[in-house]
Design a protein around this motif. Structure first.
Motif, mmCIF file in Angstrom:
data_model
loop_
_atom_site.group_PDB
_atom_site.id
_atom_site.type_symbol
_atom_site.label_atom_id
_atom_site.label_comp_id
_atom_site.label_asym_id
_atom_site.label_seq_id
_atom_site.Cartn_x
_atom_site.Cartn_y
_atom_site.Cartn_z
ATOM 1 N N ALA A 1 13.195 5.589 -4.345
ATOM 2 C CA ALA A 1 12.958 5.321 -2.920
ATOM 3 C C ALA A 1 13.546 3.968 -2.529
ATOM 4 O O ALA A 1 14.189 3.840 -1.481
ATOM 5 N N SER B 1 0.816 -1.202 0.000
ATOM 6 C CA SER B 1 0.000 0.000 0.000
ATOM 7 C C SER B 1 0.858 1.264 0.000
ATOM 8 O O SER B 1 1.863 1.337 0.714
ATOM 9 N N LYS B 2 0.449 2.248 -0.784
ATOM 10 C CA LYS B 2 1.162 3.537 -0.821
ATOM 11 C C LYS B 2 1.246 4.151 0.568
ATOM 12 O O LYS B 2 2.242 4.779 0.910
ATOM 13 N N LYS B 3 0.213 3.968 1.394
ATOM 14 C CA LYS B 3 0.206 4.576 2.731
ATOM 15 C C LYS B 3 1.285 3.980 3.632
ATOM 16 O O LYS B 3 1.709 4.613 4.596
ATOM 17 N N ASP B 4 1.764 2.781 3.324
ATOM 18 C CA ASP B 4 2.802 2.141 4.125
ATOM 19 C C ASP B 4 4.206 2.377 3.570
ATOM 20 O O ASP B 4 5.194 2.034 4.224
ATOM 21 N N GLN B 5 4.298 2.938 2.376
ATOM 22 C CA GLN B 5 5.607 3.198 1.779
ATOM 23 C C GLN B 5 6.227 4.444 2.402
ATOM 24 O O GLN B 5 5.529 5.378 2.783
ATOM 25 N N GLY B 6 7.555 4.431 2.545
ATOM 26 C CA GLY B 6 8.262 5.577 3.097
ATOM 27 C C GLY B 6 8.156 5.707 4.603
ATOM 28 O O GLY B 6 8.496 6.743 5.166
ATOM 29 N N ARG B 7 7.710 4.667 5.277
ATOM 30 C CA ARG B 7 7.538 4.713 6.735
ATOM 31 C C ARG B 7 8.542 3.834 7.473
ATOM 32 O O ARG B 7 8.423 3.642 8.677
ATOM 33 N N ASN C 1 13.163 3.545 -9.552
ATOM 34 C CA ASN C 1 12.636 3.328 -8.203
ATOM 35 C C ASN C 1 13.596 3.934 -7.171
ATOM 36 O O ASN C 1 14.283 3.232 -6.431
#
Length: 143
Positions: free
Chosen positions: A86, A47-53, A84
């Motif tokens: 990130a 999920s995008k909401k979990d990326q970068g965390r 990519n």
């Protein structure tokens, strides 16, 4: 949480939220060569909401500990698309180094892109862990 413990050349794990066990992604050790003591890594954060965390970095560090200290492998490698950014930052933060490219290997969105080959060796991992411990110790002294 292990998904497949039966294969001698592949081990897959689910990445989940610690409190809720909600699915975040998956991380796999593939192409395990016991003779050469090497393996490949593959990871996806769904999920995008979990990326970068930081979930990917944490999963990779846990997997590196398993690969190098419990499975006694010497080399962990991966492939990543050059766009990519990130993921590349995450892999570098976890000690992986670029060692080659398959130039213009894939065609995506009207453009040719490279596939970057990266790896980390056990000796590099051990140095990274030692540096991390020293940094944490220094922070404690300042604290």
């Amino acid at each position: 949480m292990m998904m497949d413990g039966k294969s001698d050349t592949h081990k897959g794990f689910v990445i989940a939220h610690q409190d809720t066990l909600e699915y975040i992604g998956q991380i796999d050790v593939l192409n395990i060569s016991w003779k050469n003591r090497t393996a490949s890594l593959a990871i996806v954060i769904g999920s995008k909401k979990d990326q970068g965390r930081g979930f990917g970095s944490e999963a990779i560090r846990l997997l590196q500990n398993l690969v190098f200290n419990e499975m006694n492998l010497n080399r962990l490698e991966l492939q990543v698309y050059d766009f990519n950014h990130a993921a590349i930052r995450c892999y570098k933060k976890c000690g992986f180094v670029e060692e080659g490219r398959a130039r213009q290997k894939i065609y995506r969105n009207g453009k040719y892109n490279d596939i970057i080959h990266m790896s980390i060796l056990k000796s590099e991992y051990d140095t990274l862990v030692q540096r991390t411990k020293l940094t944490a110790y220094a922070r404690d002294l300042e604290g």
